[in-house]
Scaffold this active site. Structure first.
Site, mmCIF file in Angstrom:
data_model
loop_
_atom_site.group_PDB
_atom_site.id
_atom_site.type_symbol
_atom_site.label_atom_id
_atom_site.label_comp_id
_atom_site.label_asym_id
_atom_site.label_seq_id
_atom_site.Cartn_x
_atom_site.Cartn_y
_atom_site.Cartn_z
ATOM 1 N N ARG A 1 0.840 -1.188 0.000
ATOM 2 C CA ARG A 1 0.000 0.000 0.000
ATOM 3 C C ARG A 1 0.879 1.243 0.000
ATOM 4 O O ARG A 1 2.100 1.145 -0.007
ATOM 5 C CB ARG A 1 -0.947 -0.012 1.202
ATOM 6 C CG ARG A 1 -0.244 -0.509 2.470
ATOM 7 C CD ARG A 1 -0.804 0.035 3.696
ATOM 8 N NE ARG A 1 -0.622 1.458 3.745
ATOM 9 C CZ ARG A 1 0.540 2.068 3.986
ATOM 10 N NH1 ARG A 1 1.642 1.385 4.221
ATOM 11 N NH2 ARG A 1 0.621 3.388 4.001
ATOM 12 N N GLY A 2 0.227 2.408 0.023
ATOM 13 C CA GLY A 2 0.952 3.665 -0.132
ATOM 14 C C GLY A 2 0.966 3.986 -1.618
ATOM 15 O O GLY A 2 1.213 3.103 -2.435
ATOM 16 N N ALA A 3 0.699 5.253 -1.956
ATOM 17 C CA ALA A 3 0.588 5.617 -3.373
ATOM 18 C C ALA A 3 1.851 5.222 -4.159
ATOM 19 O O ALA A 3 1.753 4.544 -5.188
ATOM 20 C CB ALA A 3 0.282 7.105 -3.491
ATOM 21 N N ARG B 1 -6.930 -0.109 -7.343
ATOM 22 C CA ARG B 1 -7.393 0.933 -6.424
ATOM 23 C C ARG B 1 -7.496 2.237 -7.224
ATOM 24 O O ARG B 1 -6.599 2.564 -7.999
ATOM 25 C CB ARG B 1 -6.452 1.106 -5.219
ATOM 26 C CG ARG B 1 -6.483 -0.117 -4.283
ATOM 27 C CD ARG B 1 -5.789 0.165 -2.955
ATOM 28 N NE ARG B 1 -6.578 1.037 -2.106
ATOM 29 C CZ ARG B 1 -6.087 1.645 -1.022
ATOM 30 N NH1 ARG B 1 -4.815 1.489 -0.691
ATOM 31 N NH2 ARG B 1 -6.862 2.408 -0.279
ATOM 32 N N GLN C 1 -3.097 2.037 9.898
ATOM 33 C CA GLN C 1 -1.741 2.108 9.351
ATOM 34 C C GLN C 1 -0.804 2.889 10.275
ATOM 35 O O GLN C 1 0.402 2.664 10.261
ATOM 36 C CB GLN C 1 -1.754 2.788 7.966
ATOM 37 C CG GLN C 1 -2.419 1.968 6.872
ATOM 38 C CD GLN C 1 -3.901 2.282 6.727
ATOM 39 O OE1 GLN C 1 -4.533 2.792 7.658
ATOM 40 N NE2 GLN C 1 -4.466 1.972 5.578
ATOM 41 N N ASP D 1 -2.200 10.996 -2.013
ATOM 42 C CA ASP D 1 -2.501 9.991 -3.026
ATOM 43 C C ASP D 1 -2.717 10.612 -4.394
ATOM 44 O O ASP D 1 -2.505 9.973 -5.424
ATOM 45 C CB ASP D 1 -3.721 9.160 -2.614
ATOM 46 C CG ASP D 1 -3.342 8.218 -1.487
ATOM 47 O OD1 ASP D 1 -3.258 8.691 -0.334
ATOM 48 O OD2 ASP D 1 -3.073 7.035 -1.762
ATOM 49 N N ASN E 1 -5.881 12.425 0.394
ATOM 50 C CA ASN E 1 -5.012 11.621 1.259
ATOM 51 C C ASN E 1 -5.914 10.842 2.207
ATOM 52 O O ASN E 1 -7.129 11.042 2.254
ATOM 53 C CB ASN E 1 -4.014 12.513 2.013
ATOM 54 C CG ASN E 1 -2.921 11.696 2.693
ATOM 55 O OD1 ASN E 1 -2.346 10.799 2.083
ATOM 56 N ND2 ASN E 1 -2.661 11.966 3.960
ATOM 57 N N LYS E 2 -5.319 9.941 2.946
ATOM 58 C CA LYS E 2 -6.037 9.049 3.857
ATOM 59 C C LYS E 2 -7.109 9.775 4.654
ATOM 60 O O LYS E 2 -6.894 10.871 5.156
ATOM 61 C CB LYS E 2 -5.008 8.437 4.814
ATOM 62 C CG LYS E 2 -5.551 7.467 5.831
ATOM 63 C CD LYS E 2 -6.280 6.299 5.226
ATOM 64 C CE LYS E 2 -5.395 5.566 4.240
ATOM 65 N NZ LYS E 2 -6.179 4.737 3.295
#
Lengths: 339, 339
Positions: free
Chosen positions: A50-52, A93, A200, A241, A251-252
């Site tokens: 995960r993570g952009a 995603r 996370q 992101d 973003n998250k």
């Protein structure tokens, strides 16, 4: 600490992509190793990786795996197989721009060799994915240096989600700044929001920062207001992101309220992101697709049931922070007020 | 629905206090039944019983239990036993003003009968605690009516923590407004923040609203920014643990960021609380003691470990919302701009 001691979230060797299974952290450090692009797609969907930037790199290697697998088919079936597989990878995603960006970059390599679906092409794709990984490592290091330059003398930093080694191919973006401060001997005091629903912050950020000897304190997301208003932090740094032309940043989920509270208290709010996160094709956050996650992620934690079954849930994976609430963007090309 | 169908969080019968064990919800509806004030104190500390009005009522009955128990001692030891026990009850939790207020009200009954520690006094104390419970029920109903009067035609309401039947002796404060709207046929659409760390939103609010047929949707606390900014709610209503003379309000951690985001989007932010929550002895929120909860509550959920052991944690139970961010206070005596 030194940069070499920071963990690597993924590597590619012997035609296999090897990724830390981040769903198992912090209890277990386990790896998923695969030569099947479908496993990579599933790993991206399930947040194994995960993570952009991280999913961009994984997606790039997945394209190389697709072309290797296509060689087992008759030549007339290869093109359709590849087209179909690339669509699957791109759409694993929707919000982070890096994934489709990486797939398009690999697709350009394929298209520059029309009619030549060969092992040599697969090798070129692997080399291109290696470049994306190496460039990401470099971008993380540059983001770290630029960000560390603008931190105050006694940095006390709130961050959200995980933007570290586990989210990128290198030392991370917002956490890259923190690691760089630590290497420079600035001993940053770090506060990590736990980042519900998938935690996370507590599972990944606390784990990787503590592992590197960084002074980190965990808080529930709702406690950030008390933390900021009581003057305990002098900057907030988050990742991104996707960033639109006007600076609106996806973003998250939980990022936007931090930016609003920072504005109320005149605390600097930075977004740290590689140039690949800027999406020049869209003007504002209104055009960004926002992924909706499943109710189970909110209603259950590690198998424990937190709410009655059949509870309705509102669970966007990301929120949009308007560009005007962002003090500056820390990128690999320097620090900018707006993209 | 009607008001009679709403659950009762506690009752006193046959010299025993019977409380729903809220730590077991939503999985199990179990009761703690005790004639020992120490069990009541422990229940308040462990959040078996909770909510500012709820712990006030429990504390009042605990004083009656203390006096009954003191009758088993020699008469010269009774006064010291009672003084010591009342201190224990008062200090079980520091932030909500209702607990010490209720204990002081019962202490006044004791002091109006000097030298007479008798079963008759115990009976008077029980009657006084009954009055506090009955007054609380009445205040909840009045808060509900005043709050329902000011709601828009199609109420879409975000709330935080649990301020319902489970937090009071009656129908609740912020949730009392929601129940009243439901009884009036206004079909409020309710959004409940899960309220980490102890999840009073997902475990208690969703449970009691769903049980009453109210349309409720759960979200993680960090998602409130996206909810409010996307125009999905037209009011926010929360409860309060203590309100200073200038309107500064201590409430469950995570309340303050909601108020700041409401200000940013010009959404009404209401505090619903009985008059007993107003503490005229203090000028502002700066004078309020803020309880710090244990690291375990953040690091573990229902026995599952979310972060590495030994993780440092910042976990205030409450935050302070400045009076100027509060649109109005909905009290049993009407709706006021400031206390």
């Amino acid at each position: 600490m030194n940069f070499e001691s920071i963990i690597e979230s993924l590597r590619y060797a012997d035609n296999k992509l090897v990724m830390i299974d981040q769903t198992k952290l912090p209890a277990k450090l386990e790896y998923v190793s695969t030569d099947d692009y479908r496993v990579v797609v599933d790993s991206i969907k399930r947040l194994v990786i995960r993570g952009a930037p991280g999913i961009g790199i994984a997606g790039a290697y997945a394209v190389a795996l697709v072309v290797i697998e296509s060689l087992t088919l008759t030549s007339e079936k290869r093109q359709e197989f590849i087209s179909h597989a690339l669509r699957e990878i791109s759409s694993a995603r929707p919000t982070a721009v890096n994934l489709s960006w990486a797939v398009e970059r690999l697709r350009a390599v394929i298209e520059s060799h029309p009619g030549e679906i060969t092992l040599e092409l697969a090798e070129k794709l692997k080399t291109e994915a290696d470049s994306i990984l190496r460039e990401d490592k470099d971008m993380c290091r540059r983001i770290g240096e630029f960000g560390a330059d603008l931190a105050p003398a006694n940095p006390a930093i709130l961050t959200h989600c995980n933007t570290g080694a586990l989210a990128t191919g290198g030392i991370g973006t917002a956490l890259g700044v923190i690691y760089t401060l630590q290497v420079r001997g600035k001993s940053p005091k770090v506060y990590a929001g736990e980042t519900r629903p998938l935690l996370q912050g507590s599972r990944l950020t606390v784990w990787e920062l503590a592992r590197a000897g960084v002074d980190v304190t965990l808080l529930v997301d709702g406690a950030a207001g008390a933390l900021i208003s009581s003057g305990m932090v002098n900057m907030v740094i988050v990742g991104a992101d996707r960033i639109a032309r006007n600076g609106d940043t996806a973003n998250k989920i939980g990022t936007y309220p931090l930016a609003v509270v920072c504005k109320e208290h005149d605390i600097s709010f930075y977004v740290a992101a590689p140039s690949t996160t800027f999406d020049d094709s869209i003007e504002s956050g209104e055009e960004m697709p926002i992924e909706e996650r499943s109710a189970e992620e909110v209603v259950q934690v590690m198998g424990a049931s937190l709410a009655p079954p059949e509870t309705k849930v509102f669970s966007p994976a990301f929120d949009i922070t308007p560009g005007e609430l962002i003090t500056a963007f820390i990128t690999d090309q320097g620090v900018h007020k707006r993209p």
